[in-house]
Design an enzyme around this catalytic site. Structure first.
Site, PDB file in Angstrom:
ATOM      1  N   SER A 142       0.766  -1.048  -0.002  1.00  0.00           N
ATOM      2  CA  SER A 142      -0.132  -0.087   0.069  1.00  0.00           C
ATOM      3  C   SER A 142       0.961   1.359  -0.014  1.00  0.00           C
ATOM      4  O   SER A 142       0.330   2.449  -0.108  1.00  0.00           O
ATOM      5  CB  SER A 142      -0.754   0.043   1.277  1.00  0.00           C
ATOM      6  OG  SER A 142      -2.087  -0.766   0.835  1.00  0.00           O
ATOM      7  N   LYS A 197       0.227   3.653  -2.560  1.00  0.00           N
ATOM      8  CA  LYS A 197      -0.723   4.423  -2.969  1.00  0.00           C
ATOM      9  C   LYS A 197      -0.564   5.831  -3.011  1.00  0.00           C
ATOM     10  O   LYS A 197      -1.211   6.801  -3.894  1.00  0.00           O
ATOM     11  CB  LYS A 197      -1.910   4.007  -1.933  1.00  0.00           C
ATOM     12  CG  LYS A 197      -2.398   2.621  -2.073  1.00  0.00           C
ATOM     13  CD  LYS A 197      -3.350   2.479  -0.992  1.00  0.00           C
ATOM     14  CE  LYS A 197      -3.765   0.690  -1.173  1.00  0.00           C
ATOM     15  NZ  LYS A 197      -4.417   0.257  -0.168  1.00  0.00           N
ATOM     16  N   TYR A 219      -3.105  -1.983 -10.620  1.00  0.00           N
ATOM     17  CA  TYR A 219      -3.088  -1.865  -8.809  1.00  0.00           C
ATOM     18  C   TYR A 219      -2.289  -3.065  -8.408  1.00  0.00           C
ATOM     19  O   TYR A 219      -1.497  -2.750  -7.576  1.00  0.00           O
ATOM     20  CB  TYR A 219      -4.578  -2.021  -8.386  1.00  0.00           C
ATOM     21  CG  TYR A 219      -4.584  -2.081  -6.793  1.00  0.00           C
ATOM     22  CD1 TYR A 219      -4.094  -1.031  -6.087  1.00  0.00           C
ATOM     23  CD2 TYR A 219      -4.916  -3.395  -6.300  1.00  0.00           C
ATOM     24  CE1 TYR A 219      -4.175  -1.075  -4.704  1.00  0.00           C
ATOM     25  CE2 TYR A 219      -5.027  -3.256  -4.837  1.00  0.00           C
ATOM     26  CZ  TYR A 219      -4.594  -2.334  -4.229  1.00  0.00           C
ATOM     27  OH  TYR A 219      -4.668  -2.411  -2.723  1.00  0.00           O
ATOM     28  N   TYR A 271      -4.615   3.868   8.088  1.00  0.00           N
ATOM     29  CA  TYR A 271      -6.350   3.365   8.078  1.00  0.00           C
ATOM     30  C   TYR A 271      -6.703   3.958   9.586  1.00  0.00           C
ATOM     31  O   TYR A 271      -6.838   4.815   9.855  1.00  0.00           O
ATOM     32  CB  TYR A 271      -5.893   1.936   7.718  1.00  0.00           C
ATOM     33  CG  TYR A 271      -5.164   1.285   6.658  1.00  0.00           C
ATOM     34  CD1 TYR A 271      -5.675   1.854   5.458  1.00  0.00           C
ATOM     35  CD2 TYR A 271      -4.023   0.884   6.720  1.00  0.00           C
ATOM     36  CE1 TYR A 271      -4.739   1.611   4.349  1.00  0.00           C
ATOM     37  CE2 TYR A 271      -3.465   0.538   5.821  1.00  0.00           C
ATOM     38  CZ  TYR A 271      -3.813   0.795   4.488  1.00  0.00           C
ATOM     39  OH  TYR A 271      -3.119   0.394   3.281  1.00  0.00           O
ATOM     40  N   VAL A 288       0.955  -3.751   4.060  1.00  0.00           N
ATOM     41  CA  VAL A 288       0.847  -5.133   4.588  1.00  0.00           C
ATOM     42  C   VAL A 288       2.210  -6.199   4.719  1.00  0.00           C
ATOM     43  O   VAL A 288       2.055  -7.064   4.979  1.00  0.00           O
ATOM     44  CB  VAL A 288      -0.322  -5.937   4.044  1.00  0.00           C
ATOM     45  CG1 VAL A 288      -1.613  -5.564   4.764  1.00  0.00           C
ATOM     46  CG2 VAL A 288      -0.367  -6.141   2.524  1.00  0.00           C
TER      47      VAL A 288
END
Ligand code: DON
Length: 328
Positions: free
Chosen positions: A66, A69, A191, A243, A261
């Protein structure tokens, strides 16, 4: 301000302090990630004047996950501008897990580009035809930010492609709501490929330092990112980068950041430095346990919290300390 050798010993001391810390679990929902060696722990700091401080397994490569992003969001803003990009994604923290199958009920957009839904919407925007050229465009940007050639881990890409049905569900929800176009397979390939980029702590620290340095890689001097959008990216990292742990992070560490992750955390001290920590064991929210501990300790010991009054290394503080006409 701390001297170079003080910073070096602080980084080393923090590494030693948390090296034996063993809480958390390695991510297994992407089967290939389960193979990570839980003992790995690396730290790297890169300053905007090109100094680097590192400890432990800073050279060990892992997939960016991630942490891609914020960079993909930056690329969408550069290519499409704010209005178009923000028609596809919001900038509100969701307070929910990164992989929630949900859209903001008021706007029917993904809450923000740091969760999977928002990142998939951004991948839909920046993908190209043929899809490999969009992936190449992303890898090229990341290489410029890291300052060295990078490659995609094909085993992780295949593993995530095989098992990524939750992301497929999110993508089809967004197709249904008109957020992404019908090329769902291409969007997800973009992605998943972004997430499978191999990096080490030094790469991430240099990418973070490039954001801190108004888009210019501090070592190569190359202008990688358009600086007018960096404040957009850093703001969303600050409020949404960790998050459902984002509020606690902003309070305790106080830096724009992004976790992944596979166990990486990237943090930016605006106009000063980039921080990267890698350790694959995660807490229940999907953030690296040792990564959070090390970032908290670095922020405390070096006075890096954005609202810390001892954060005196910033260009702004230096400018404030210069004699000014009105102060005479
Ligand atoms: O979409 C996924 O599930 C992964 N490729 C990336 C998720 C991720 O890194 C979330 N971070 N904590």
């Amino acid at each position: 301000m701390s001297t170079n050798s003080e910073v070096e010993s602080i980084v080393q001391r923090i590494y030693e302090k948390y090296r034996e810390f063993d809480d958390g679990d390695v991510a297994t929902y992407i089967p290939e990630l389960a193979k990570a060696d839980a003992a790995h722990f690396g730290i790297c700091l890169a300053t905007v004047d090109g100094s680097v401080f590192r400890a432990g397994d800073w050279e060990h490569e892992f997939t960016i996950q991630s942490i891609c992003k914020p960079f993909a969001f930056q690329m969408a803003l550069e290519e499409f501008g704010r209005d178009t990009t923000l028609r596809h994604v919001g900038v509100e923290p969701s307070g929910d897990a990164f992989n929630s199958i949900e859209l903001d009920p008021k706007t029917m957009r993904p809450f923000n580009p740091m969760i999977n839904a928002g990142a998939i919407a951004i991948s839909s925007l920046i993908k190209k035809s043929p899809v490999e050229s969009g992936i190449r465009g992303f890898v090229d940007k990341m290489q410029m930010a890291a300052g060295r050639p990078l490659r995609i881990d094909q085993d992780v890409l295949a593993s995530e492609t095989d098992t990524g049905n939750r992301n497929r569900a999110i993508a089809y929800l967004m197709l249904n709501c008109g957020i992404i176009d019908g090329a769902v397979g291409e969007t997800l390939h973009q992605y998943f490929s972004q997430c499978s980029l191999l990096v080490n702590c030094m790469d991430l620290a240099m990418m973070a330092a490039t954001l801190a340095n108004m888009g210019m890689n501090p070592v190569s001097g190359q202008q990688v990112f358009d600086f007018q959008f960096i404040k957009d990216v850093l703001s969303v990292m600050f409020t949404c980068g960790l998050y459902d742990h984002a509020g606690e992070w902003a309070y305790r560490v106080g830096l724009p950041a992004k976790s992944g992750v596979s166990g990486g955390i990237l943090a930016v001290v605006n106009r000063q430095l980039g921080i990267a920590v890698y350790s694959p064991k995660l807490d229940s929210k999907g953030n690296s346990v040792r990564g959070i501990l090390a970032c908290k300790a670095l922020a405390n010991e070096l006075g890096l919290h954005a609202f810390e009054f001892t954060n005196v290394g910033s260009n702004f503080m230096q400018a404030m300390m210069q004699p000014r006409d009105w102060a005479k």
